[in-house]
Write an enzyme that holds these catalytic residues in place. Sequence first.
Site, PDB file in Angstrom:
ATOM      1  N   ASP A   2      25.056  45.975 -11.944  1.00 26.79           N
ATOM      2  CA  ASP A   2      25.529  45.570 -13.267  1.00 26.79           C
ATOM      3  C   ASP A   2      24.732  46.337 -14.310  1.00 26.79           C
ATOM      4  O   ASP A   2      23.510  46.390 -14.265  1.00 26.79           O
ATOM      5  CB  ASP A   2      25.304  44.056 -13.419  1.00 26.79           C
ATOM      6  CG  ASP A   2      25.988  43.500 -14.633  1.00 26.79           C
ATOM      7  OD1 ASP A   2      26.463  42.367 -14.552  1.00 26.79           O
ATOM      8  OD2 ASP A   2      26.038  44.179 -15.670  1.00 26.79           O
ATOM      9  N   ASP A  95      31.460  47.157 -16.568  1.00 25.39           N
ATOM     10  CA  ASP A  95      30.039  47.413 -16.312  1.00 25.39           C
ATOM     11  C   ASP A  95      29.525  46.740 -15.044  1.00 25.39           C
ATOM     12  O   ASP A  95      28.342  46.595 -14.842  1.00 25.39           O
ATOM     13  CB  ASP A  95      29.212  46.958 -17.527  1.00 25.39           C
ATOM     14  CG  ASP A  95      29.382  45.477 -17.806  1.00 25.39           C
ATOM     15  OD1 ASP A  95      30.281  44.880 -17.208  1.00 25.39           O
ATOM     16  OD2 ASP A  95      28.623  44.929 -18.608  1.00 25.39           O
ATOM     17  N   GLU A  96      30.443  46.290 -14.193  1.00 28.23           N
ATOM     18  CA  GLU A  96      29.996  45.646 -12.958  1.00 28.23           C
ATOM     19  C   GLU A  96      30.617  46.320 -11.745  1.00 28.23           C
ATOM     20  O   GLU A  96      31.804  46.611 -11.738  1.00 28.23           O
ATOM     21  CB  GLU A  96      30.443  44.175 -12.934  1.00 28.23           C
ATOM     22  CG  GLU A  96      29.583  43.255 -13.737  1.00 28.23           C
ATOM     23  CD  GLU A  96      30.117  41.836 -13.683  1.00 28.23           C
ATOM     24  OE1 GLU A  96      29.424  40.943 -14.128  1.00 28.23           O
ATOM     25  OE2 GLU A  96      31.237  41.650 -13.177  1.00 28.23           O
TER      26      GLU A  96
END
Lengths: 581, 389
Positions: A2, A95-96
């Site tokens: 992340d 963003d993961e």
Amino acid sequence: MDMDCFFISVSRLLNSKLVGKPVIVGGGERGVVAACSYETRKFGVHSAMPMKQALRLCPDAIVIRGDYDEYSKRSDEVAQIIHEAVPLYERSSIDEFYIDLSGMEKFFGCYKYATELREKIIHETGLPISLGMSANKTVSKVATDEAKPNNQMKIDFGEEKNFLAPLSVRKIPMIGEKTYQLLRSMGIEWVKTLQEMPVELMENVLGENGIIIWRKANGIDNSPVEPYREQKSISTEETFDRDTIDVAMLKNILIAMTEKLCFRIRSEHKLTSCITVKIRYSNFDTHTMQCRIPYTSHDHVLIGHVKELFEKLYNRRLLIRLVGVKFSHLVGGLQQIDLFDDREEIINLYQAMDRMRRVYGAHAVERAVAGNYSLRSFNPFSGIANEQNQIRPKDESANEYLLLLSPPSTVKKEIAEIKKEFHEKYQHHSAAQSVPHITLAHLWLNADGEENLIRSIEEVNRHQAPIKLSLKNFGCFGTHTIYVDIMHNSILTRLVKSLKEKLQLHRSQSFFSFKPHITIARGLTEEKFKSAITDFQKREYSASFIACGMTLLKRSSPQDNYLTIKEFEWTEVSEAVNGWQ
Amino acid sequence: MEITAPPSIKPSTKSMKFIVSSSVLLKHLQMIHGVVMPNNPLPALDNFLFEIENGQLTASASDLETTISTRLPVESKQDITVCVNARILMDTLKTFPEFPLTFNIDEKKNTCEISSEYGKYRINATAAEEYPRIPEADGVSSVQIPSSVMLHAIDKTLFATGNDEMRPVMSGVFCQLTKKDLTFVATDAHRLVRYKRTDAGSAKEISFIVPKKPLTLLKNVLPDDDSAVKIDYNDSNAFFSFDNISLICRLIDGKYPNYEQVIPTDNPNMLTVDRGAFLSSVKRISIFANKTTYQVRLKITGNELIVSAEDPDFSNEANERLSCQYKGEDMEIAFNARLLSEMLDNIETDQVELHMSAPNRAGLILPPKSEADKSEDVLMLVMPVMMHG
């Protein structure tokens, strides 16, 4: 894996001034916080919080508009690195990432491999990223959150339960504010308590989800890592500056939205078969309604359905705060032409309109009713006004004003040279025509607004010292415009921002540039653009100059030439010149 | 299957009976069974209606819209009318070898007992009064056409009918008879088939729209020979009778779209290609196209036809080259492969012609004049998908 406050990290990468300062990415007054830096979190700011509240908690925070294009670009870069390194990964959000390293331990040692991968990402992209490793997705996610910021953590097999036990139940994915309140009211604060509870009790309280939460709390999660999936829907919605009950206007906005989405699905060679219309009343009651239709991407068909849905949906005499349209069940394909409904003129019309939109931008042609409500003159994320909005004289009697910075003649000459060269090489006539300039604002005002405009510009420019600007290399907007890039300058941005606030113009009347640039060529066809951009991306250019004021130009109709009506000079001598980066 | 009859069943004095060969009965019922729907709004429609008059059994099945009857001789002393559950009867008959069956109907108990060599089977028999009345042919005009002509006309058009509930007229086949010719037209708005025969016609000009279901039934029972099919019709119904069969169906009410107007006449680009090769190529390439839209692209340059498709969602793509004869400007056009292959499937000639004008205008698929049957005129039209820019 992340990324740590991804939006902020990217923004900081682009503008090093933001490093170490409290930063919030988000929309205007009524917007919400899209992301916030660790510095602001100390004050209790968190994402999805209304902007007003966030600023009350942390008044010193620097609010920036996000640049979504940039974010996805950076995210793609990270995804690319991961893609090259691992057999299977899931991009669960921008963003993961979930990475499945099953079977890799034999050769590499998973933790070592993941650590190296993380270092590689940090090294190559400059973005902080945290890593949590464990036997399943839930525990990995929690571990990543625990590891943050910019760190890593490993939960050994069999240790999942012990790892989760001392944490707050809030940490478990799926437990949001509401569920948390409920659990707290039951006296559950720590995951340990949750683990010890009988699963049946959880089921009684929370139904199906109760079981899933209980399983997660116990570190049981068998969901597989699924590779990134194709986008299955596309939507747009608009919250009004002021709640409204004007049905005619609402309908026109829906038409404008539908038209916009139609163009987008057509551009992506997609067809839709399910339409959803959403309205939110002023009391935040949100209603949606959808209908299934045969696969299509034709405006007139979809607009008909959208209007019909809206009529069915809007049945309370209440002010409306938001309307939205969504197309789902998208499939790749082209519009099947109907033998009886689609006359040849209609097909040709759509093709011609789409060609115009591709060359001159999505708003180049639109339905008259939709044109009155140009949606989002700004890309909500990039803050870059879409060029196309400039072709939009709303009111016949309105004059067109252009506020710009004029580079000194040496720079002008250099850039004019490039423009001429562009024209010769790519046969783009308009490239050689216009004089190089930096547009700050483009406005449409009636004659009686002129006085106020000049006064406002004067006020904004008062006590302003000359600004040093640096030009560096080339950039592009969409696939239609190539420009000389100007290094970000916060003073200039602030000037434009305060002018915008001062003028308080409707966005159909105004366009403010927060991305200063000097256009080389615009209105390019995709082919020309493609061949030109490859050259220009490689090409280097740099120059710097001191700007000493703004120039206001005016013309009364699009056929006329612009005439200078006033120059605003920056006379103050201060640190400004030294203050540039 | 062996079933022993329960001893309690005894022949009633009031009973009526008839005897029929199991296989003959099965053969006839199979022709009409297709009408019976699995979920009927009216329970009586789950039955076959048996009417016996002078040793002739008329068995009928109906779904209210369509009623089909077949006649066969049976051995019977009385006139009988009775309703028998269609599914149970069919399932039982299918298991029997050829032998005589005796049907005993007890009107008092409302039962029908079937006796075979194996045993006895009793099923519920409903009174015939509950069966909906079959419309009579009244106020009708009449026309006769050869069975094989009718069969081919249905065969060539039925597949092109539509399913859109919003356009009911397109869910049927438009039948038009003039003095000179017979024309059947079907379209679903994306493709159109016009089948013309010059060897049949009617003294009076007539036209009506027949729904898909009765045509499907007719297609299965019409003999491929020169025997005549008699068509009687009025404003709401059409009656087809031939051999021992008669079919009555409600016509689709409405105005059929002006199909002649949408058939382009000026098509300067003409492609001639081997039908089999083209068909298998389209089918193969469409495997690589999107699974919902099945779009394939035809690119014709000189004497080469390139068939291609791609599905970016799964990174699938394919292309094939075929040699062809082509007159006209180079062009690129995209079609739904399923529409295209269905049409190619329904043409019998070795070569096939594709007449086109522009990428967003209809393409015509025709059998070459040299190969085609002189009395037959088949025109298939397929609309392309919109290419961008």
